[in-house]
Design a protein around this motif. Sequence first.
Motif, mmCIF file in Angstrom:
data_model
loop_
_atom_site.group_PDB
_atom_site.id
_atom_site.type_symbol
_atom_site.label_atom_id
_atom_site.label_comp_id
_atom_site.label_asym_id
_atom_site.label_seq_id
_atom_site.Cartn_x
_atom_site.Cartn_y
_atom_site.Cartn_z
ATOM 1 N N SER A 62 0.833 -1.209 0.000
ATOM 2 C CA SER A 62 0.000 0.000 0.000
ATOM 3 C C SER A 62 0.864 1.254 0.000
ATOM 4 N N LEU A 63 1.908 1.242 0.797
ATOM 5 C CA LEU A 63 2.803 2.394 0.882
ATOM 6 C C LEU A 63 3.474 2.667 -0.459
ATOM 7 N N ILE A 64 4.003 1.639 -1.100
ATOM 8 C CA ILE A 64 4.709 1.820 -2.365
ATOM 9 C C ILE A 64 3.739 2.218 -3.477
ATOM 10 N N CYS A 65 2.560 1.635 -3.493
ATOM 11 C CA CYS A 65 1.579 2.028 -4.509
ATOM 12 C C CYS A 65 1.149 3.479 -4.335
ATOM 13 N N SER A 66 1.166 3.978 -3.097
ATOM 14 C CA SER A 66 0.767 5.363 -2.850
ATOM 15 C C SER A 66 1.792 6.364 -3.367
ATOM 16 N N VAL A 67 3.029 5.907 -3.632
ATOM 17 C CA VAL A 67 4.054 6.829 -4.127
ATOM 18 C C VAL A 67 4.446 6.524 -5.575
ATOM 19 N N VAL B 214 16.217 10.682 -0.675
ATOM 20 C CA VAL B 214 16.747 10.044 0.527
ATOM 21 C C VAL B 214 17.893 10.875 1.102
ATOM 22 N N ARG B 215 18.020 10.862 2.412
ATOM 23 C CA ARG B 215 19.040 11.680 3.085
ATOM 24 C C ARG B 215 20.448 11.193 2.773
ATOM 25 N N ARG B 216 21.311 12.153 2.523
ATOM 26 C CA ARG B 216 22.734 11.856 2.360
ATOM 27 C C ARG B 216 23.546 12.274 3.587
ATOM 28 N N ASP B 217 22.976 13.119 4.450
ATOM 29 C CA ASP B 217 23.721 13.673 5.583
ATOM 30 C C ASP B 217 23.568 12.789 6.822
ATOM 31 N N VAL B 218 23.970 11.536 6.702
ATOM 32 C CA VAL B 218 23.813 10.592 7.804
ATOM 33 C C VAL B 218 25.101 10.551 8.623
ATOM 34 N N THR B 219 24.966 10.816 9.918
ATOM 35 C CA THR B 219 26.076 10.661 10.850
ATOM 36 C C THR B 219 25.617 9.776 11.995
ATOM 37 N N LEU B 220 26.392 8.778 12.308
ATOM 38 C CA LEU B 220 26.141 7.918 13.454
ATOM 39 C C LEU B 220 27.098 8.325 14.561
ATOM 40 N N PHE B 221 26.604 8.383 15.781
ATOM 41 C CA PHE B 221 27.383 8.934 16.887
ATOM 42 C C PHE B 221 27.704 7.862 17.921
ATOM 43 N N GLY B 222 28.686 8.171 18.766
ATOM 44 C CA GLY B 222 28.943 7.373 19.949
ATOM 45 C C GLY B 222 28.295 8.032 21.148
ATOM 46 N N GLN B 223 28.319 7.331 22.281
ATOM 47 C CA GLN B 223 27.786 7.931 23.497
ATOM 48 C C GLN B 223 28.717 9.000 24.042
ATOM 49 N N MET B 224 29.974 8.946 23.662
ATOM 50 C CA MET B 224 30.953 9.943 24.086
ATOM 51 C C MET B 224 31.599 10.558 22.856
ATOM 52 N N ALA B 225 32.152 11.738 23.039
ATOM 53 C CA ALA B 225 32.784 12.444 21.926
ATOM 54 C C ALA B 225 33.951 11.638 21.365
ATOM 55 N N GLY B 226 34.217 11.870 20.087
ATOM 56 C CA GLY B 226 35.347 11.223 19.437
ATOM 57 C C GLY B 226 34.994 9.968 18.670
ATOM 58 N N HIS B 227 33.718 9.563 18.688
ATOM 59 C CA HIS B 227 33.323 8.330 18.005
ATOM 60 C C HIS B 227 32.305 8.579 16.898
ATOM 61 N N VAL C 190 11.205 1.668 0.272
ATOM 62 C CA VAL C 190 10.170 1.490 1.294
ATOM 63 C C VAL C 190 10.447 2.385 2.496
ATOM 64 N N ALA C 191 11.683 2.407 2.943
ATOM 65 C CA ALA C 191 12.051 3.230 4.105
ATOM 66 C C ALA C 191 11.850 4.706 3.815
ATOM 67 N N TRP C 192 12.270 5.137 2.644
ATOM 68 C CA TRP C 192 12.100 6.551 2.258
ATOM 69 C C TRP C 192 10.626 6.921 2.170
ATOM 70 N N ALA C 193 9.810 6.038 1.612
ATOM 71 C CA ALA C 193 8.376 6.314 1.513
ATOM 72 C C ALA C 193 7.740 6.392 2.896
ATOM 73 N N ALA C 194 8.236 5.583 3.834
ATOM 74 C CA ALA C 194 7.693 5.590 5.191
ATOM 75 C C ALA C 194 8.083 6.847 5.943
ATOM 76 N N ASN C 195 9.284 7.333 5.707
ATOM 77 C CA ASN C 195 9.771 8.535 6.385
ATOM 78 C C ASN C 195 10.884 9.151 5.546
ATOM 79 N N PRO C 196 10.584 10.185 4.766
ATOM 80 C CA PRO C 196 11.614 10.789 3.906
ATOM 81 C C PRO C 196 12.815 11.335 4.664
ATOM 82 N N GLN C 197 12.675 11.561 5.976
ATOM 83 C CA GLN C 197 13.783 12.065 6.782
ATOM 84 C C GLN C 197 14.537 10.959 7.512
#
Length: 515
Positions: A70-75, A99-112, A292-299
């Motif tokens: 349903s989600l894919i047919c809607s787009v 789809v987002r290109r500015d993806v950063t994954l973080f650590g719980q502490m700085a430097g990761h 599918v992921a982008w259609a569910a949430n473009p951000q």
Amino acid sequence: MNTSSGTTRRGRRGRRAQGPGVDDARAVVASVSGGGLSPLTDRDVAAIDHAVRHILLEIGMAEAPADVASLICSVGGAIGTDGRLVFPPDLVDRALGGVRRDVTLFGQMAGHDLALTGTRVYAGSGGAAPMVVDLETGDYRPSTLEDLYDAARLVDQLDHIRFFSRSMVARDMPDEYALDINTAYACLVGTSKHVMVSAATPQAVRDIAEMCWIIAGSRRTFEARPFLSLNINHVVPPLRFSSEACAVLLQAAQLGIPFHVNTFGQMGASSPVTIAGCVAQTMAETLAGMIVAWAANPQACIVFGPRPMITDLRTGGMAGGSGEQALLTAAAVQMARHYGLPNSTIAGATDSKVVDAQSGSEKSLAVTLAAQTGANLITQAAGMLGGLMACSYEAYVADNDMLGAIMRTLNKPQVDAQTLALDTIADVAREEGHFLGQSETYRRMQSDFLYPQISDRRSPEDWIADGGRNIRDVARSRAREILETHYPAHIPTLTDASLRQRFDIRLPPVLTNRG
């Protein structure tokens, strides 16, 4: 000849004694970029892209859950006459453009922080092995929650393993839900680096999210700096959706948790026997999940995860240490680069059962090609043995040195008047006859060289006098030392108590409260 040999040995001893240089030089691999290797020609890339779009439009994906369809047919997607979900070229282009290109994954502490932009490269753990190599006996045995916690603690102290993706299955957990919750907890308390885990159900996704919000202090704080992401294998090759994984994907997209859209096809078994065909199918399957992921949430923060693997056609088993695997992975990474997507892949799935020459050569080949091609995240790059069937503590330590050397090769040499050093060459050639006394030599010793932590560069005489231990023995001793002394304390005691009150945590408090 004797004078030269003596100078070499003294130089080696001198370098081993330079403690400050060892620490400072690690900065040379802190942030590196690949992309210098392109195993596919431009024509190859265009042909594979054409095949990918043909697969998505003319063949499509089977067994799409109703909410996904349903989600894919809607787009702009459609259900074909054979019931398969198809993705027209316009939909593919809109998703790739949105789809987002500015993806950063973080650590719980700085430097990761892991900024997944361009061709920046980070290597880490992974594997979900059902066994662990016992540090004391060397035996393969079923892995436990405490083993997973120990692996996270170990990786927390190894500089070149930049993130911790769940590397083994806690087989002492009573059910899937307990496994998911306790895996997330053990990883998060074991390291302050970015953590990657998986979830079997939407409920587990919601509870893992709540765990992260408690640790961060709020949902908003976690969303600003997400220190955990989910590995989601949304497809069952060839070209079938997994309804359970799709439900997890949609829940993660709704909650704003970063996730990896991963595809594991085996060349010659669940995907074509040719590298080109395998890559084309893998790209189509992975793009389907991304759309599918982008259609569910473009951000949504989506990491594109093609992971095609090689099958040994003599046995039907995986052959992760083969040259074909290294080439296949590099081709998949190049296609991810072509689409301009934050990406991850597997490299380092050696077939060796111990830390030995086979393990080192197979891992080095695969990880080097993936890094040089420009994979953003290289999982399973450290710690795994036996075709991803077992996790090894000493392998983590040995592989850490290997990863540092590989990442060092991604730093392109600087070529200018200063580095060409023509005046210095002239002066030294006419005077001392060697460069050891030059101030530039000492200065760059501190900044330009990455010194191994356990690999042995001493003379044979010094090595023999010190016991003549091989790298496996040295790595085992170093792993034991870390595990006996390093108990991370980045999660406050009160926060840990809140987690234990809210969730059924099976890891004994006596282990996590030693920090």
